[in-house]
Scaffold this motif. Structure first.
Motif, short mmCIF file in Angstrom:
data_model
loop_
_atom_site.label_atom_id
_atom_site.label_comp_id
_atom_site.label_asym_id
_atom_site.label_seq_id
_atom_site.Cartn_x
_atom_site.Cartn_y
_atom_site.Cartn_z
N LEU A 223 0.81 -1.21 0.00
CA LEU A 223 0.00 0.00 0.00
C LEU A 223 0.84 1.27 0.00
N ASP A 224 2.06 1.20 0.55
CA ASP A 224 2.86 2.43 0.63
C ASP A 224 3.36 2.90 -0.73
N ASP A 225 3.16 2.09 -1.79
CA ASP A 225 3.48 2.54 -3.15
C ASP A 225 2.31 3.26 -3.80
N ILE A 226 1.18 3.35 -3.11
CA ILE A 226 -0.04 3.95 -3.65
C ILE A 226 -0.22 5.34 -3.05
N ASP A 227 -0.61 6.30 -3.88
CA ASP A 227 -0.87 7.66 -3.40
C ASP A 227 -2.33 7.85 -2.97
N VAL A 228 -3.26 7.31 -3.76
CA VAL A 228 -4.69 7.48 -3.46
C VAL A 228 -5.41 6.16 -3.71
N VAL A 229 -6.25 5.77 -2.75
CA VAL A 229 -7.13 4.61 -2.92
C VAL A 229 -8.56 5.12 -3.05
N PHE A 230 -9.24 4.70 -4.10
CA PHE A 230 -10.65 5.03 -4.30
C PHE A 230 -11.47 3.77 -4.03
N THR A 231 -12.41 3.86 -3.10
CA THR A 231 -13.25 2.72 -2.78
C THR A 231 -14.66 3.22 -2.50
N ASP A 232 -15.57 2.30 -2.19
CA ASP A 232 -16.97 2.69 -2.05
C ASP A 232 -17.48 2.69 -0.62
N GLN A 233 -16.71 2.15 0.32
CA GLN A 233 -17.10 2.17 1.73
C GLN A 233 -15.85 2.34 2.57
N ASP A 234 -16.03 2.74 3.83
CA ASP A 234 -14.89 2.84 4.72
C ASP A 234 -14.19 1.49 4.80
N PRO A 235 -12.89 1.44 4.55
CA PRO A 235 -12.17 0.16 4.61
C PRO A 235 -12.24 -0.43 6.02
N PRO A 236 -12.36 -1.76 6.12
CA PRO A 236 -12.39 -2.40 7.44
C PRO A 236 -11.00 -2.38 8.08
N PRO A 237 -10.93 -2.54 9.41
CA PRO A 237 -9.62 -2.70 10.05
C PRO A 237 -8.93 -3.94 9.47
N PRO A 238 -7.61 -3.91 9.33
CA PRO A 238 -6.67 -2.86 9.71
C PRO A 238 -6.33 -1.90 8.57
N PHE A 239 -7.09 -1.94 7.47
CA PHE A 239 -6.71 -1.18 6.28
C PHE A 239 -6.77 0.32 6.50
N ASP A 240 -7.73 0.78 7.31
CA ASP A 240 -7.81 2.21 7.59
C ASP A 240 -6.55 2.70 8.27
N ALA A 241 -6.07 1.93 9.25
CA ALA A 241 -4.84 2.31 9.95
C ALA A 241 -3.62 2.20 9.04
N LEU A 242 -3.57 1.18 8.21
CA LEU A 242 -2.44 1.02 7.29
C LEU A 242 -2.33 2.20 6.33
N MET A 243 -3.46 2.66 5.83
CA MET A 243 -3.43 3.80 4.91
C MET A 243 -2.95 5.05 5.62
N GLU A 244 -3.43 5.26 6.84
CA GLU A 244 -3.00 6.44 7.59
C GLU A 244 -1.52 6.39 7.88
N GLN A 245 -1.02 5.22 8.27
CA GLN A 245 0.41 5.08 8.59
C GLN A 245 1.29 5.34 7.37
N ASN A 246 0.80 4.98 6.20
CA ASN A 246 1.60 5.10 4.97
C ASN A 246 1.25 6.33 4.15
N ASN A 247 0.49 7.25 4.75
CA ASN A 247 0.12 8.52 4.09
C ASN A 247 -0.58 8.29 2.76
N VAL A 248 -1.44 7.28 2.74
CA VAL A 248 -2.24 7.00 1.55
C VAL A 248 -3.60 7.68 1.72
N GLU A 249 -3.94 8.54 0.78
CA GLU A 249 -5.25 9.18 0.82
C GLU A 249 -6.32 8.16 0.44
N CYS A 250 -7.40 8.12 1.21
CA CYS A 250 -8.50 7.20 0.93
C CYS A 250 -9.73 8.02 0.56
#
Length: 263
Positions: A223-250
């Motif tokens: 995920l840290d190679d991705i700048d922006v993730v586009f999805t249709d619902q709030d990602p379930p744990p632990p993906f929300d935390a992983l994106m925040e840790q890796n500065n990935v915009e969701c």
């Protein structure tokens, strides 16, 4: 099919807790056995669950994707919302690489009114959609055409992609594991997607809710190679935390008046 909230929650239970009996699912969701059987039947027909006597599990194969026509039908409303959110962020006059996937094809449909785009793609469906736009220059990669979905791949495709450096690389994925690994089924497709990541100034990932915690065989990247993730619902744990840790915009595509919410 378009997943209802209960369908999504049911898939999450099976992904997180393993195989489930019909009785346990009925108890957890407070519905009748008949309702659960009907839900399970729909999810099994879509290829998202596998049935066994008295229960369900995740599909066993990590080596073969769901058939193309099934993938087109699954979560079609969510894919359209994601596509609209992505298109709203794509500026006129930019360069993009669009790869293989039914969500990426939905994005191409939403880009048909953009102006001044230069699009490189290894997806014949994307090329056909965008070539109808006179203000869009479409460049098709060479290589082997995969009959199942009209995707182009192979060493020739990789070498072709290395000629370019684009503003946005837009990729799809088959599954995202709980450690943040992005995975797909075909190593040849993965090699092309890795090259797209390398040749893009920004990397955007389109992934509907069904991709989280879905297994596949071949590792693409993290995920840290991705700048922006586009999805249709709030990602379930632990993906929300992983994106925040890796500065990935969701970006959550809501389909409401505001085209997207970002966090």
């Amino acid at each position: 099919m378009n997943l209802s909230p209960r369908h999504t929650q049911m898939l999450d239970v099976v992904r997180l807790q393993g195989p489930q009996t019909i009785e346990s699912l009925a108890e957890q969701f407070g519905v009748t056995l008949q309702t659960v059987r009907r839900d399970v039947q729909r999810l099994a027909e879509a290829g998202l669950l596998s049935r066994f006597h008295g229960g369900v599990r995740l599909p066993g194969s990590t080596t073969e994707n769901i058939a193309y026509r099934q993938r087109q039908a699954i979560n079609s409303d969510a894919k359209t919302r994601i596509a609209k959110a992505i298109a709203s962020r794509v500026p006129n006059g930019c360069s993009l690489i669009l790869n293989i996937g039914t969500t990426i094809e939905a994005v191409a449909r939403e880009l048909t009114q953009h102006r001044g785009l230069r699009v490189i793609t290894n997806n014949l469906h994307v090329a056909a959609l965008l070539s109808a736009n006179p203000d869009c220059e479409v460049i098709i990669a060479g290589g082997q055409v995969r009959a199942a979905d009209q995707g182009i791949m192979g060493e020739a495709t990789v070498e072709f992609m290395r000629q370019f450096k684009v503003d946005i690389g837009l990729i799809g994925i088959s599954g995202i594991e709980s450690d943040g690994t992005l995975r797909d089924y075909d190593y040849r497709e993965v090699k092309v997607a890795r090259t797209i990541i390398e040749q893009s100034r920004e990397v955007w990932l389109a992934a509907d809710q069904s991709k989280f915690n879905r297994p596949a065989m071949v590792e693409l990247t993290k995920l840290d190679d991705i700048d922006v993730v586009f999805t249709d619902q709030d990602p379930p744990p632990p993906f929300d935390a992983l994106m925040e840790q890796n500065n990935v915009e969701c970006v959550i595509a809501t389909g409401l008046e505001s085209p997207f919410q970002s966090h």
